[in-house]
Design a protein around this motif. Sequence first.
Motif, PDB file in Angstrom:
ATOM      1  N   VAL A 143       1.038  11.788  -2.235  1.00  0.00           N
ATOM      2  CA  VAL A 143       2.376  11.569  -1.709  1.00  0.00           C
ATOM      3  C   VAL A 143       3.408  12.092  -2.712  1.00  0.00           C
ATOM      4  N   VAL A 144       4.342  12.902  -2.213  1.00  0.00           N
ATOM      5  CA  VAL A 144       5.415  13.409  -3.056  1.00  0.00           C
ATOM      6  C   VAL A 144       6.760  13.050  -2.427  1.00  0.00           C
ATOM      7  N   VAL A 145       7.769  12.943  -3.272  1.00  0.00           N
ATOM      8  CA  VAL A 145       9.134  12.685  -2.821  1.00  0.00           C
ATOM      9  C   VAL A 145       9.889  14.001  -2.942  1.00  0.00           C
ATOM     10  N   VAL A 146      10.619  14.326  -1.876  1.00  0.00           N
ATOM     11  CA  VAL A 146      11.304  15.617  -1.824  1.00  0.00           C
ATOM     12  C   VAL A 146      12.789  15.458  -1.530  1.00  0.00           C
ATOM     13  N   LEU A 161      21.845   9.144  -1.891  1.00  0.00           N
ATOM     14  CA  LEU A 161      21.017  10.005  -1.047  1.00  0.00           C
ATOM     15  C   LEU A 161      20.598   9.208   0.186  1.00  0.00           C
ATOM     16  N   ALA A 162      20.420   9.911   1.305  1.00  0.00           N
ATOM     17  CA  ALA A 162      20.037   9.264   2.562  1.00  0.00           C
ATOM     18  C   ALA A 162      18.518   9.335   2.737  1.00  0.00           C
ATOM     19  N   PRO A 163      17.824   8.196   2.717  1.00  0.00           N
ATOM     20  CA  PRO A 163      16.367   8.212   2.857  1.00  0.00           C
ATOM     21  C   PRO A 163      15.904   8.582   4.262  1.00  0.00           C
ATOM     22  N   VAL A 164      14.830   9.353   4.305  1.00  0.00           N
ATOM     23  CA  VAL A 164      14.189   9.744   5.564  1.00  0.00           C
ATOM     24  C   VAL A 164      12.790   9.146   5.530  1.00  0.00           C
ATOM     25  N   ASP A 165      12.499   8.283   6.488  1.00  0.00           N
ATOM     26  CA  ASP A 165      11.245   7.532   6.522  1.00  0.00           C
ATOM     27  C   ASP A 165      10.259   8.136   7.514  1.00  0.00           C
ATOM     28  N   GLN A 166       8.982   7.887   7.258  1.00  0.00           N
ATOM     29  CA  GLN A 166       7.916   8.276   8.188  1.00  0.00           C
ATOM     30  C   GLN A 166       7.779   7.158   9.233  1.00  0.00           C
ATOM     31  N   PRO A 167       7.063   7.401  10.331  1.00  0.00           N
ATOM     32  CA  PRO A 167       6.882   6.356  11.353  1.00  0.00           C
ATOM     33  C   PRO A 167       6.198   5.109  10.779  1.00  0.00           C
ATOM     34  N   GLU A 168       6.552   3.975  11.323  1.00  0.00           N
ATOM     35  CA  GLU A 168       5.968   2.709  10.859  1.00  0.00           C
ATOM     36  C   GLU A 168       4.449   2.706  10.974  1.00  0.00           C
ATOM     37  N   SER A 169       3.928   3.424  11.953  1.00  0.00           N
ATOM     38  CA  SER A 169       2.476   3.454  12.182  1.00  0.00           C
ATOM     39  C   SER A 169       1.740   4.448  11.274  1.00  0.00           C
ATOM     40  N   ALA A 170       2.467   5.268  10.540  1.00  0.00           N
ATOM     41  CA  ALA A 170       1.835   6.292   9.696  1.00  0.00           C
ATOM     42  C   ALA A 170       1.258   5.677   8.423  1.00  0.00           C
ATOM     43  N   PRO A 171      -0.015   5.934   8.120  1.00  0.00           N
ATOM     44  CA  PRO A 171      -0.623   5.396   6.896  1.00  0.00           C
ATOM     45  C   PRO A 171       0.118   5.796   5.620  1.00  0.00           C
ATOM     46  N   ILE A 172       0.734   6.987   5.612  1.00  0.00           N
ATOM     47  CA  ILE A 172       1.448   7.437   4.415  1.00  0.00           C
ATOM     48  C   ILE A 172       2.640   6.532   4.105  1.00  0.00           C
ATOM     49  N   ARG A 173       3.231   5.926   5.132  1.00  0.00           N
ATOM     50  CA  ARG A 173       4.382   5.038   4.907  1.00  0.00           C
ATOM     51  C   ARG A 173       3.967   3.814   4.092  1.00  0.00           C
ATOM     52  N   ALA A 174       2.895   3.174   4.498  1.00  0.00           N
ATOM     53  CA  ALA A 174       2.407   2.002   3.759  1.00  0.00           C
ATOM     54  C   ALA A 174       1.994   2.394   2.346  1.00  0.00           C
ATOM     55  N   GLU A 175       1.334   3.540   2.221  1.00  0.00           N
ATOM     56  CA  GLU A 175       0.908   4.013   0.898  1.00  0.00           C
ATOM     57  C   GLU A 175       2.119   4.279   0.006  1.00  0.00           C
ATOM     58  N   PHE A 176       3.139   4.939   0.554  1.00  0.00           N
ATOM     59  CA  PHE A 176       4.352   5.249  -0.204  1.00  0.00           C
ATOM     60  C   PHE A 176       5.015   3.971  -0.726  1.00  0.00           C
ATOM     61  N   ALA A 195      19.740  14.268   1.622  1.00  0.00           N
ATOM     62  CA  ALA A 195      18.567  13.538   2.112  1.00  0.00           C
ATOM     63  C   ALA A 195      17.476  13.472   1.043  1.00  0.00           C
ATOM     64  N   ILE A 196      16.667  12.417   1.138  1.00  0.00           N
ATOM     65  CA  ILE A 196      15.487  12.249   0.294  1.00  0.00           C
ATOM     66  C   ILE A 196      14.376  11.721   1.201  1.00  0.00           C
ATOM     67  N   GLY A 197      13.185  12.255   1.048  1.00  0.00           N
ATOM     68  CA  GLY A 197      12.079  11.834   1.893  1.00  0.00           C
ATOM     69  C   GLY A 197      10.767  11.892   1.142  1.00  0.00           C
ATOM     70  N   TYR A 198       9.708  11.458   1.782  1.00  0.00           N
ATOM     71  CA  TYR A 198       8.372  11.523   1.192  1.00  0.00           C
ATOM     72  C   TYR A 198       7.433  12.138   2.212  1.00  0.00           C
ATOM     73  N   MET A 199       6.393  12.793   1.701  1.00  0.00           N
ATOM     74  CA  MET A 199       5.459  13.494   2.574  1.00  0.00           C
ATOM     75  C   MET A 199       4.186  13.806   1.816  1.00  0.00           C
TER      76      MET A 199
END
Length: 135
Positions: free
Chosen positions: A24-27, A53-68, A115-119
């Motif tokens: 997982v990286v923050v971009v 910065l405005a955070p951009v989140d992944q879907p609640e159901s995405a495993p990467i969200r919980a991991e992040f 914006a700031i997000g993770y992926m």
Amino acid sequence: MNHMIRSFVLAAVLGTALPAMAEVVVVVNPSAPQASMTRDEVAQYFLGKSTALAPVDQPESAPIRAEFYKKVADKDMSQVKALWSKLVFTGKATMPKEVGGSADVRRAVAANPKAIGYMEKSAVDATVKVIYTAP
């Protein structure tokens, strides 16, 4: 003995069938002044403590969200949801924008210099800048 062999084979097959967690990286947008951030700095944005910065989140159901959230904020999803409910209810913050996945995070961050997000690291391209890699 035959039962033990079947159990071993089943365990091996199930073990290889489980997906490995992606890195997982923050971009941020390439034009953003930040070259890097600490774990705590990243957490500030995704826990509503900073609005630069405005955070951009992944879907609640995405495993990467919980991991992040576990790796960056040391919180599980129920703790994150409770925190955001309180912030939104008291008017202290607005929920992060939720998009469909890493490709959507990349597009949203590329389109917004604030914006700031993770992926997943594998989804990074030249349209975003990595400023933090979760351990």
